[in-house]
Design a protein around this motif. Structure first.
Motif, PDB file in Angstrom:
ATOM      1  N   SER B 102       0.835  -1.188   0.000  1.00  0.00           N
ATOM      2  CA  SER B 102       0.000   0.000   0.000  1.00  0.00           C
ATOM      3  C   SER B 102       0.877   1.249   0.000  1.00  0.00           C
ATOM      4  O   SER B 102       1.963   1.259   0.545  1.00  0.00           O
ATOM      5  N   SER B 103       0.396   2.266  -0.679  1.00  0.00           N
ATOM      6  CA  SER B 103       1.138   3.516  -0.718  1.00  0.00           C
ATOM      7  C   SER B 103       0.341   4.533   0.069  1.00  0.00           C
ATOM      8  O   SER B 103      -0.883   4.540   0.008  1.00  0.00           O
ATOM      9  N   THR B 116      -0.264  11.008  -8.596  1.00  0.00           N
ATOM     10  CA  THR B 116      -0.788  10.344  -9.789  1.00  0.00           C
ATOM     11  C   THR B 116      -0.982   8.869  -9.463  1.00  0.00           C
ATOM     12  O   THR B 116      -0.053   8.189  -9.046  1.00  0.00           O
ATOM     13  N   LEU B 117      -2.176   8.386  -9.646  1.00  0.00           N
ATOM     14  CA  LEU B 117      -2.486   6.993  -9.325  1.00  0.00           C
ATOM     15  C   LEU B 117      -2.074   6.109 -10.503  1.00  0.00           C
ATOM     16  O   LEU B 117      -1.864   6.606 -11.618  1.00  0.00           O
ATOM     17  N   PRO B 118      -1.973   4.778 -10.282  1.00  0.00           N
ATOM     18  CA  PRO B 118      -1.505   3.884 -11.342  1.00  0.00           C
ATOM     19  C   PRO B 118      -2.290   3.993 -12.654  1.00  0.00           C
ATOM     20  O   PRO B 118      -1.755   3.727 -13.725  1.00  0.00           O
ATOM     21  N   PHE B 133      -3.680   3.991  -0.598  1.00  0.00           N
ATOM     22  CA  PHE B 133      -4.353   3.039  -1.484  1.00  0.00           C
ATOM     23  C   PHE B 133      -3.435   1.844  -1.710  1.00  0.00           C
ATOM     24  O   PHE B 133      -2.255   1.870  -1.385  1.00  0.00           O
ATOM     25  N   ASN B 134      -4.011   0.808  -2.268  1.00  0.00           N
ATOM     26  CA  ASN B 134      -3.267  -0.418  -2.499  1.00  0.00           C
ATOM     27  C   ASN B 134      -2.824  -0.486  -3.955  1.00  0.00           C
ATOM     28  O   ASN B 134      -3.635  -0.533  -4.866  1.00  0.00           O
ATOM     29  N   LYS B 135      -1.504  -0.495  -4.174  1.00  0.00           N
ATOM     30  CA  LYS B 135      -0.961  -0.449  -5.531  1.00  0.00           C
ATOM     31  C   LYS B 135      -1.243  -1.743  -6.303  1.00  0.00           C
ATOM     32  O   LYS B 135      -1.494  -1.718  -7.491  1.00  0.00           O
ATOM     33  N   ARG B 136      -1.122  -2.865  -5.588  1.00  0.00           N
ATOM     34  CA  ARG B 136      -1.033  -4.155  -6.263  1.00  0.00           C
ATOM     35  C   ARG B 136      -2.249  -4.454  -7.140  1.00  0.00           C
ATOM     36  O   ARG B 136      -2.144  -4.757  -8.303  1.00  0.00           O
ATOM     37  N   ASP B 137      -3.429  -4.346  -6.543  1.00  0.00           N
ATOM     38  CA  ASP B 137      -4.599  -4.683  -7.364  1.00  0.00           C
ATOM     39  C   ASP B 137      -5.398  -3.428  -7.704  1.00  0.00           C
ATOM     40  O   ASP B 137      -6.616  -3.420  -7.669  1.00  0.00           O
ATOM     41  N   ILE B 143      -9.853   1.685  -4.726  1.00  0.00           N
ATOM     42  CA  ILE B 143     -10.355   2.189  -3.448  1.00  0.00           C
ATOM     43  C   ILE B 143      -9.271   3.021  -2.766  1.00  0.00           C
ATOM     44  O   ILE B 143      -8.125   2.610  -2.675  1.00  0.00           O
ATOM     45  N   LEU B 144      -9.664   4.217  -2.310  1.00  0.00           N
ATOM     46  CA  LEU B 144      -8.722   5.105  -1.628  1.00  0.00           C
ATOM     47  C   LEU B 144      -9.222   5.387  -0.227  1.00  0.00           C
ATOM     48  O   LEU B 144     -10.423   5.568  -0.021  1.00  0.00           O
TER      49      LEU B 144
END
Lengths: 170, 307
Positions: B102-103, B116-118, B133-137, B143-144
């Motif tokens: 998570s970032s 900037t989100l993925p 938020f969770n980067k992986r999925d 979801i933030l």
């Protein structure tokens, strides 16, 4: 000499001294100058001095140390302005089913009383309010103000006489 | 009349209830008695202004932390305990870091950040805000977690959710501004469409462009506005009938100050804006129209109603 293990330098002891005395000390200075902010600053300063000197002050002397320091700070720093006492607005309601006239008259009386108290000489005012608002015994007021109990009683009586003259007939 | 009280302390003794029964009886029959009684009764229902003992003790401790004592302080906790504790904390930190993708982002006083989100969606964080938020999925699960104030510019895609302590905002692709606070939750939709719900998943509102909703003390308010982007991105915070409490919180976050609000009504509303560049000007623009005076002392700003 009994060995007193309690020391003002102990944080717990210091905090309990703070809890016991800060409020009355704040009020005491407030009754003199009528400025909440200034009064609270004076209190802070007194406690800072106590902390700095904690090794030199015995626990049982802490109270008089605080009052003396606060009083000196007040005399040195606080400009003597006209006192405007702000009493909390929420006056306790101690009677019920009043007529509007009664409420109005009561309000007027309280206004007059507040103004008259603010106009009292400082020495009478502090004694009067410490007794009436903070419910302090004359002996305790004597300790706080550094005068005799007799003198406290005298100031208290004078305060009442002055107030009655000012407010006049009801 | 005073001559009657030959004894200097007569009235003082009466107030303290120390008169003899005979003295009291005689006094009660005198014509002055009622007047004195009324003064005494009246004085006893007065109260001194409130003294917040806890708050001022905390303030005292702050000041004391810089002071040195004359006495030597004996440490009760041996020093090595601290090193052990520090090691444990670092180890735990590394463990969580490796285990979690998570970032999170945080802004301090007066700070603004663009994240900037993925998926190229952008979040503009205003001062004193957090975002995680969770980067992986991310692609499947947008979801933030968020608190503070931010402007969201969302790319089209799967459902995009912002979860706050005060409620949830759900969108498909749009631009909107969120503010959270204590019992305060405000969403302005700048483009597209968003759905706002509270924490118990009740639908509060579906907002289209130019519409805003606010929950304050559990009361809902709706209004329209006319801005492409929130003004705070361009260096000015603006408010529409916002409770003063929230305005002050924004000022605190922007300029790293603390307001003393004991004597003013925090439920008053403020419409207007303040600049991010000049603190004095900001104070003036907010408080002068509200007829509130202010004085500065270090980081504390004391507010006082003028009447």
């Amino acid at each position: 000499m009994p060995l007193d293990t309690k020391s003002v330098c102990d944080k717990k002891v210091f905090e309990s001294i703070y809890n016991d005395h800060s409020k009355t000390l704040r009020n005491f200075i407030y009754y003199k100058c009528g400025d909440v902010q200034q009064a609270e600053d004076v209190v802070q300063e007194a406690f800072i001095k106590l902390w700095k000197n904690c090794a030199k002050v015995f626990v049982e002397k802490a109270k008089s140390f605080l009052y003396t320091v606060a009083n000196n700070t007040f005399l040195n720093e606080v400009a003597h302005k006209k006192v405007v006492l702000q009493h909390q607005k929420s006056i306790k309601n101690n009677s019920t089913s009043e007529t509007p006239e009664f409420i109005l008259e009561e309000k007027e009386f309280m206004m007059k009383l507040k103004n008259a108290i603010a106009d009292l000489p400082e020495k009478q005012r502090e004694v009067f309010l410490l007794s009436r608002i903070d419910n302090k015994k004359y002996s305790e007021i004597a300790e706080i103000t550094g005068i005799t109990i007799k003198a406290v009683e005298k100031r208290m009586s004078q305060a009442l006489i002055v107030l009655r003259k000012k407010i006049g007939k009801i | 009349m005073e001559e009657k009280y030959i004894d200097d302390a007569f009235l003082a003794r009466w107030v303290a209830g120390e008169l003899t029964p005979e003295e009291l009886d005689a006094f009660q029959n005198s014509k002055d008695y009622l007047e004195f009684k009324r003064i005494n009764d009246g004085a006893q229902i007065l109260e001194a202004p409130k003294f917040d003992q806890q708050a001022s003790f905390i303030r005292l401790q702050d000041e004391l932390s810089g002071e040195t004592q004359d006495a030597k302080i004996v440490k009760i906790i041996p020093r090595w305990i601290y090193s052990v504790a520090a090691t444990v904390v670092v180890a735990a930190g590394i463990f969580f870091f490796l285990n979690n993708s998570s970032s999170s982002f945080e802004t301090g006083f007066g700070e603004q950040k663009t994240v900037t989100l993925p998926d190229n969606s952008k979040v503009y964080l205003n001062a004193k805000s957090t975002l995680a938020f969770n980067k992986r999925d991310w692609e499947s699960n947008r979801i933030l977690k968020f608190s503070g104030e931010a402007f969201f510019d969302v790319e089209k895609g799967t459902s995009f959710k912002v979860v706050t302590n005060q409620g949830v905002i759900e969108v498909l692709g749009t631009e909107f501004n969120v503010i959270t606070g204590e019992k305060f939750f405000e969403v302005r939709c700048h483009e597209g469409k968003v759905r706002v719900s509270n924490n118990s998943d009740e639908n509060l509102a579906t907002l289209t462009q130019g519409k805003a909703v606010r929950m304050h003390d559990n009361k809902e308010e709706n209004w329209n506005f006319n801005q492409e982007k929130p003004t705070w991105i361009k260096g000015e915070s603006s408010f529409t009938k916002t409770p003063l409490k929230q305005v002050i919180k924004t000022l605190e976050g922007r300029y790293d100050v603390v307001f003393d609000t004991k004597t003013i009504d925090l439920n008053r509303r403020f419409t207007g804006s303040f600049t991010h560049k000049d603190f004095n000007l900001a104070l003036k623009t907010v408080f002068t129209p509200l007829n509130i005076s202010y004085s500065k002392k270090g980081k504390m700003i004391y507010l006082k109603g003028k009447n």
